[in-house]
Design a protein around this motif. Structure first.
Motif, PDB file in Angstrom:
ATOM      1  N   ARG A 133       1.098  -1.358   0.192  1.00 27.50           N
ATOM      2  CA  ARG A 133      -0.143  -0.254   0.066  1.00 27.50           C
ATOM      3  C   ARG A 133       0.892   1.317   0.042  1.00 27.50           C
ATOM      4  NH1 ARG A 133      -4.812   1.310   3.602  1.00 27.50           N
ATOM      5  NH2 ARG A 133      -5.528   4.024   2.794  1.00 27.50           N
ATOM      6  N   THR A 134       0.573   2.299  -1.316  1.00 29.47           N
ATOM      7  CA  THR A 134       1.297   3.308  -1.013  1.00 29.47           C
ATOM      8  C   THR A 134       0.778   4.626  -0.498  1.00 29.47           C
ATOM      9  OG1 THR A 134       1.464   3.186  -3.065  1.00 29.47           O
ATOM     10  CG2 THR A 134       2.808   2.037  -3.047  1.00 29.47           C
ATOM     11  N   ASP A 135      -0.338   4.248  -0.516  1.00 26.65           N
ATOM     12  CA  ASP A 135      -0.712   5.560   0.232  1.00 26.65           C
ATOM     13  C   ASP A 135      -0.320   6.213   1.348  1.00 26.65           C
ATOM     14  OD1 ASP A 135      -3.802   6.229  -1.523  1.00 26.65           O
ATOM     15  OD2 ASP A 135      -3.982   3.817  -0.757  1.00 26.65           O
ATOM     16  N   ASP A 136      -0.886   7.667   1.876  1.00 26.18           N
ATOM     17  CA  ASP A 136      -0.624   8.136   3.290  1.00 26.18           C
ATOM     18  C   ASP A 136      -1.589   7.898   3.948  1.00 26.18           C
ATOM     19  OD1 ASP A 136       2.154   9.892   2.307  1.00 26.18           O
ATOM     20  OD2 ASP A 136       0.252  11.372   1.312  1.00 26.18           O
ATOM     21  N   ILE A 137      -1.224   7.310   4.370  1.00 25.86           N
ATOM     22  CA  ILE A 137      -2.347   6.704   6.165  1.00 25.86           C
ATOM     23  C   ILE A 137      -1.345   7.695   7.275  1.00 25.86           C
ATOM     24  CG2 ILE A 137      -2.838   4.068   7.034  1.00 25.86           C
ATOM     25  CD1 ILE A 137      -1.146   2.794   4.493  1.00 25.86           C
ATOM     26  N   HIS A 138      -2.459   8.508   7.392  1.00 24.39           N
ATOM     27  CA  HIS A 138      -2.299   9.348   8.470  1.00 24.39           C
ATOM     28  C   HIS A 138      -3.401   9.441   9.521  1.00 24.39           C
ATOM     29  CE1 HIS A 138       0.476  10.489   6.948  1.00 24.39           C
ATOM     30  NE2 HIS A 138       0.674  11.561   5.590  1.00 24.39           N
ATOM     31  N   GLY A 154     -15.673   7.803  11.837  1.00 24.08           N
ATOM     32  CA  GLY A 154     -15.052   8.890  11.311  1.00 24.08           C
ATOM     33  C   GLY A 154     -14.369   8.219   9.496  1.00 24.08           C
ATOM     34  N   GLU A 155     -13.141   9.576   9.759  1.00 26.21           N
ATOM     35  CA  GLU A 155     -12.245   9.516   8.402  1.00 26.21           C
ATOM     36  C   GLU A 155     -11.038   8.708   9.245  1.00 26.21           C
ATOM     37  OE1 GLU A 155     -10.325   9.755   5.136  1.00 26.21           O
ATOM     38  OE2 GLU A 155     -11.596  10.620   5.854  1.00 26.21           O
ATOM     39  N   SER A 156     -11.076   7.728   8.684  1.00 24.70           N
ATOM     40  CA  SER A 156      -9.818   6.856   8.655  1.00 24.70           C
ATOM     41  C   SER A 156      -8.935   6.302   6.734  1.00 24.70           C
ATOM     42  CB  SER A 156     -10.479   5.834   9.295  1.00 24.70           C
ATOM     43  OG  SER A 156      -9.453   3.894   9.147  1.00 24.70           O
ATOM     44  N   ASP A 157      -7.905   6.082   7.288  1.00 24.37           N
ATOM     45  CA  ASP A 157      -6.739   6.215   5.959  1.00 24.37           C
ATOM     46  C   ASP A 157      -6.246   4.169   6.238  1.00 24.37           C
ATOM     47  OD1 ASP A 157      -6.650   8.596   5.352  1.00 24.37           O
ATOM     48  OD2 ASP A 157      -4.915   9.007   6.292  1.00 24.37           O
ATOM     49  N   LEU A 158      -6.532   3.842   6.832  1.00 19.58           N
ATOM     50  CA  LEU A 158      -6.546   1.818   7.202  1.00 19.58           C
ATOM     51  C   LEU A 158      -7.309   1.327   6.468  1.00 19.58           C
ATOM     52  CD1 LEU A 158      -4.635   1.046   8.869  1.00 19.58           C
ATOM     53  CD2 LEU A 158      -6.572   0.354  10.651  1.00 19.58           C
TER      54      LEU A 158
END
Length: 643
Positions: A133-138, A154-158
């Motif tokens: 996975r190459t996205d920014d995961i913040h 809510g918002e999650s990058d995971l």
């Protein structure tokens, strides 16, 4: 999958259709969906970049999953890697932990892994495939429940990653937001029902997902792991963590543990450093020579620091510990009394090669330091010779050492997974006592380690509270070969360097190359913890910790000897990152006392029974964390000892 709150989610199998644009695809279901999905694939050599975009035409809650074929490999011929969590089939792990014992297909949330990556190695052909996975995961989000279909708060990058067997062939699995299947792993030896999370996508909003798929060829599983670690390191490029703590400041802070944890009894004197509660850090009666207690190694560090900093009170504390263990710290057969609880009056009479080895290591460091100051401790030397004779008696014909045994030498666990821990003190003893017999024993154990552990990539059972694939087995193996290299020269030395490097890649695969996200309200995230440089523990114990000891020295040595600059670069990342949770006034990091460095750092959805992600378990063992960091901050001990 699309979910209408309060209703079961609907699953749609998507057909991939090429569009008029080059390298661009459209994902179509059997009906018109309220979300449009497009993909773009760019190929460069052995690397394919997948970019997938989801655009909502109305408000939706979605979960997206993509499968990627691993070159048509037969699933049964493949070994699998999810770094810091999964090695081969995890068959060393019990059925109650994630392994092939339960299923041949697994998907897990990305923050379980030291890199958000899955690899498939086909032993039949030597080919491998990885997906990163190459996205920014913040960001991460709290969830109300932990199984079944869950809408994120809510918002999650995971996202998630894993592997699957489909019609007998091996496939990589990736997706967003996270899911875990066929089981989630919520605490030690506790598999739970699967979970699928759904993220809200507002009308007109687009979510873009990126993965890189690489293919390559490796000579064996070990070569596969080293290639994957190297390419992942080069892509993620973890940078040192900015900290303002000097080594002197850190040691002064940690030394408060020596002062406040000291306990005197009519039997042994010790540092109270195991099974403490984070909210008060009071003595719980536990005295332990090695493993999570490290009483003797801490006594040596306290002794050395007392002289360097002119701290006579601390010097007397260390002296009292050494005197009590010299007088009362041994069994009838000459083994260390490993672990005692003075509150419950429990003293197990099953001993371990690991704790015994760590005790010998500590005392030899103490004796070496004292001899440099012009002082000899003949009674201690005699004790060590007796104990080393026990080591020689315990050693099996194949060179291995049993994991656990009784004082009468009856074997309780004959497996050789902890053999590496015995090599270091044997090599040190050969130099200190100028006795080749000890080095011969260490080399014989090294031969076993080479053939049965390193060449087979079978690193397991080095921790004493678990029987599974673990970080410490490969770390100890690399350190053992480092000491054998220091004691050797020429071709033999080069051979040990090669083995130390080979096992170092496995150890490094457990250490995080990225920063996992935390949700607001999770203490570790609110404090700004960066997980890069921290190591996961084992398949059974899925948390991060500061277990490092001499491994930074090993990495710097190997970097110099082999030209692998990544080793020294990442060693610096480790050195800076592992100091982040140093507890001192105004920065207590969730523990009650200055210098009592935290242990069970829960960075993913997992716990030892309390608190969960973003917090610590309520019980911890600062005895070993202080010793680990102190040794990291005192570089060059091994080289100096072996001069």
């Amino acid at each position: 999958m699309l979910k209408n709150p309060g209703n079961p989610a609907e699953c749609y199998d998507l057909e991939i259709e090429k569009t008029n644009s080059e390298n661009t695809y459209s994902y179509k279901a059997g009906k018109v969906l309220p979300v449009e999905i497009t993909g773009r694939i760019e190929t460069s050599g052995n690397t394919v970049h997948y970019k997938i975009s989801l655009t909502a035409h109305e408000d939706v809650f979605f979960n997206f999953k993509q499968n990627i074929a691993a070159g048509g490999a037969n699933h049964q011929d493949c070994q699998f890697l999810m770094p810091g969590f999964w090695y081969r089939h995890n068959f060393r792990s019990p059925r109650e932990a994630p392994s092939f014992h339960t299923s041949e297909s697994w998907q897990v949330r990305e923050d379980r892994l030291s890199s958000p990556l899955t690899g498939v190695y086909d032993e039949a052909s030597g080919r491998y495939f990885t997906v990163l996975r190459t996205d920014d995961i913040h960001t991460d989000a709290y969830t109300a429940i932990y199984h079944g279909e869950v809408i994120l708060s809510g918002e999650s990058d995971l996202g998630f990653t894993g592997f699957e067997s489909m019609e007998g062939q091996a496939w990589l699995s990736v997706g967003y937001p996270y899911r875990e299947s066929p089981k989630a792993y919520i605490r030690k030896l506790t598999l739970a029902p699967p979970v699928i999370t759904f993220r809200e996508l507002k009308k007109g909003e687009t979510k873009t997902l990126n993965w890189i798929v690489k293919r390559g060829k490796a000579s064996d599983f070990s070569d596969f792991v080293s290639q994957v670690w190297t390419s992942t390191y080069d892509y993620l490029k973890p940078a040192p963590v900015e900290t303002v703590y000097s080594r002197d400041m850190v040691k002064k802070t940690l030394s408060n543990f020596f002062t406040e944890s000291f306990v005197e009894t009519e039997d042994l004197n010790y540092f109270s450093g195991i099974h403490l509660h984070t909210d008060d850090c009071r003595d719980m009666g536990g005295a332990e020579v090695g493993f999570i207690g490290r009483v003797l190694l801490n006594a040596f560090f306290a002794h050395e620091y007392a002289i360097e900093s002119d701290h006579p009170t601390l010097g007397k504390i260390a002296e009292k510990i050494f005197e009590s263990y010299l007088e009362k710290g041994f069994t009838e057969s000459g083994f260390f009394r490993e672990s005692i609880n003075y509150r419950t009056n429990e003293e197990p009479h099953v001993y371990s090669i690991r704790r015994q080895s760590e005790g010998v290591y500590a005392i030899l460091n103490y004796l070496h330091y004292e001899r440099k100051q012009g002082r000899r401790h003949l009674k201690w030397e005699a004790r060590m010779k007796d104990l080393l004779s026990n080591f020689l008696r315990l050693q099996n014909p194949d060179g291995s050492f049993p994991r656990k045994f009784k004082d009468n030498f009856e074997l309780m666990d004959s497996t050789g997974g902890s053999t590496a821990s015995a090599i270091v003190p044997l090599v040190m003893a050969s130099r200190y006592f100028n006795e080749k017999l000890y080095l011969k024993s260490a080399e014989k154990a090294g031969d076993y380690l080479e053939t049965e552990v390193i060449e087979k990539s079978d690193y397991f059972s080095s921790t004493l509270d678990a029987y599974c694939e673990d970080k410490e087995a490969s770390l100890y193996a690399s350190t053992a070969m480092y000491y054998l290299a220091l004691a050797s020269s020429g071709r033999k030395g080069d051979h040990y360097i090669r083995l130390a490097r080979k096992s170092a890649y496995f150890a490094l695969s457990w250490y995080y190359l990225w920063d996992v996200p935390f949700a607001k309200g999770q203490m570790l995230g609110d404090m700004g913890l960066k997980t890069r440089g921290w190591g996961n523990v084992s398949v059974e114990n899925n948390h991060i910790d500061v277990f490092i000891f001499e491994f930074v020295d090993v990495l710097n040595y190997l970097s110099k000897e082999t030209g692998e600059e990544r080793f020294s670069e990442f060693a610096h990342v480790i050195e800076t990152s592992m100091l982040q949770l140093l507890p001192f006034p105004g920065h207590m990091c969730g523990v009650a006392r200055t210098g009592y460095y935290p242990e069970v750092v829960q960075h993913t959805k997992w716990d030892y029974g309390k608190n969960g992600k973003g917090f610590y378990n309520d019980i911890f063992a600062p005895g070993w964390t202080v010793a680990s960091l102190w040794e990291m901050l005192t570089p060059g001990n091994g080289v100096e000892f072996m001069k």
